[in-house]
Design a protein around this motif. Structure first.
Motif, PDB file in Angstrom:
ATOM      1  N   ALA A 197      40.021 -74.864  68.380  1.00 45.50           N
ATOM      2  CA  ALA A 197      39.834 -75.840  69.113  1.00 45.50           C
ATOM      3  C   ALA A 197      40.660 -76.308  70.006  1.00 45.50           C
ATOM      4  CB  ALA A 197      39.325 -76.881  67.727  1.00 45.50           C
ATOM      5  N   ARG A 212      40.443 -74.923  73.248  1.00 47.43           N
ATOM      6  CA  ARG A 212      39.972 -75.836  74.061  1.00 47.43           C
ATOM      7  C   ARG A 212      40.056 -77.040  74.764  1.00 47.43           C
ATOM      8  NH1 ARG A 212      36.846 -74.719  69.534  1.00 47.43           N
ATOM      9  NH2 ARG A 212      35.995 -71.809  69.799  1.00 47.43           N
ATOM     10  N   GLU A 227      31.314 -72.055  71.020  1.00 50.20           N
ATOM     11  CA  GLU A 227      32.339 -73.118  71.308  1.00 50.20           C
ATOM     12  C   GLU A 227      33.536 -72.674  72.745  1.00 50.20           C
ATOM     13  OE1 GLU A 227      33.791 -75.915  68.278  1.00 50.20           O
ATOM     14  OE2 GLU A 227      32.811 -74.835  66.960  1.00 50.20           O
ATOM     15  N   ASP A 228      33.478 -71.391  72.570  1.00 52.30           N
ATOM     16  CA  ASP A 228      33.843 -71.100  73.827  1.00 52.30           C
ATOM     17  C   ASP A 228      32.911 -70.943  75.270  1.00 52.30           C
ATOM     18  OD1 ASP A 228      36.164 -70.271  71.804  1.00 52.30           O
ATOM     19  OD2 ASP A 228      35.750 -68.424  72.035  1.00 52.30           O
ATOM     20  N   ALA A 282      30.772 -73.248  75.547  1.00 54.86           N
ATOM     21  CA  ALA A 282      30.300 -74.240  75.794  1.00 54.86           C
ATOM     22  C   ALA A 282      31.299 -75.568  76.714  1.00 54.86           C
ATOM     23  CB  ALA A 282      30.472 -75.843  74.953  1.00 54.86           C
TER      24      ALA A 282
END
Ligand SMILES: CC(C)(COP(=O)(O)OP(=O)(O)OC[C@H]1O[C@@H](n2cnc3c(N)ncnc32)[C@H](O)[C@@H]1OP(=O)(O)O)[C@@H](O)C(=O)NCCC(=O)NCCSC(=O)C[C@H](O)C(=O)O
Ligand SMILES: [Mg+2]
Length: 303
Positions: free
Chosen positions: A52, A55, A86-87, A89
């Motif tokens: 997280a 990112r 999530e990557d 995104a």
């Protein structure tokens, strides 16, 4: 279908440096390094509990201090991992030049990501790069390369990952890469059949560079466009080996000049100082000189 010569002939990918997205110092350094492209890595170089934060680093980097004049690629975690959504995104928010998919096993992986990009309207400038680093990836390399056509033409480049491939196959890391060469050539052939670029694997050596230089020369001779790198010390070697010598440029200029001579009009084959030269060599010479021109412009800028 795109031919090898019509596929963005002047794009430079001699040195493709991986920068861990978790490493703030390395991210900052990326601006001043003479590599042709940067892969911002969210995969292997980032611990699970740091994904997280990595990112977030990229969102900030691309918003505030984006890379200029070089391709920027984000490597995401595998499609089957908890990190992938999530990557992606983050990729869509950052809008790099390309997303690099690790451990691509088959054409469905490419199609899946092309569909995701299409849903998000990110297909105008964002391309897909694929790491070929699993046994199934190598076996399916031609089908993966061909899938670029059905995936909106978004697939642009293969990158070989020999650390994973060695792990999965049991091939030992030995000088000359003897038992890996058949895999590597299969990847290059598949890439060329569909107009993709192909980048050779990282070498894990970044202090003693002799073996690394030998591997660069081998990769160039095999037909790779460049090499994936892990350390700034490897950039110079890649730029040299995947660039063009003064002799190669002089020879290319001589071929262009020979075919520009009115005396060769209507001829497909000529005698140039005792060498047979055909118009296919003219295509190669023009491609070489176009890339050499881009190198010169880039070096002029960074000098
Ligand atoms: C390998 C490293 C961990 C070594 O790091 P370190 O010990 O810090 O090296 P140095 O002290 O020599 O560093 C000198 C300075 O250079 C900067 N640096 C180092 N690496 C990079 C980099 N990749 N990008 C930008 N800048 C870099 C240091 O910050 C130092 O700067 P300064 O403070 O000014 O002196 C490290 O190099 C590293 O993490 N490399 C990248 C690792 C990585 O990205 N791994 C994933 C890609 S490998 C892969 O994909 C394998 C593939 O999947 C497969 O299957 O084969
Ligand atoms: Mg890998």
């Amino acid at each position: 279908m795109k031919s090898i010569n019509s596929h963005h002939p002047a794009r430079l990918r001699r040195s493709v440096l991986s920068v861990p997205a978790i490493n703030a110092r390395a991210l900052e350094k990326a601006h001043g390094l003479a590599c042709d492209a940067v892969i911002f890595d969210l995969e292997d170089s980032v611990a699970p509990e740091k994904k997280a934060e990595a990112r977030e680093n990229l969102r900030r980097f691309f918003a505030e201090t984006p890379l200029s004049g070089r391709e920027a690629i984000i490597r995401v975690n595998g499609l089957d991992t908890e990190f992938f959504a999530e990557d992606m995104a983050a990729v869509i928010a950052c809008r790099p030049d390309a997303v690099l998919l690790p451990k691509v096993d088959g054409p469905d992986d490419i199609q899946h990501v092309a569909d995701l990009l299409a849903e998000s309207d990110a297909t105008e400038s964002l391309r897909i790069w694929a790491m070929i680093e699993t046994p199934r990836g190598v076996l399916n390399a031609a089908a993966i390369a061909g899938s670029g056509r059905t995936a909106g033409g978004l697939l642009d480049c293969f990158v070989v990952g020999l650390n994973d491939l060695r792990k999965e196959t049991g091939v030992l890391p030995e000088p000359g890469r003897t038992y890996l060469v058949p895999f590597l050539m299969q990847v290059i052939l598949a890439a060329r059949a569909y107009g993709l670029d192909a980048i050779d694997s990282v070498s894990n050596e970044f202090r003693v560079l002799d073996a690394y230089e030998t591997e660069c020369a081998q990769g160039r001779a095999m037909g790779f466009d460049g090499k994936m790198l892990i350390h700034p010390a490897q950039i110079d070697g890649a730029n040299r080996h995947f660039g063009f010598s003064a002799e190669a440029k002089a020879e290319a200029k001589a071929i262009v000049a020979a075919f520009a001579d009115p005396a060769t009009a209507g001829l497909n084959v000529i005698n140039l100082d005792g060498h047979m030269v055909e118009r296919l060599h003219l295509d190669q010479a023009e491609r070489l000189l176009a890339k050499a021109q881009v190198i010169q412009e880039r070096e002029g800028k960074t000098a």
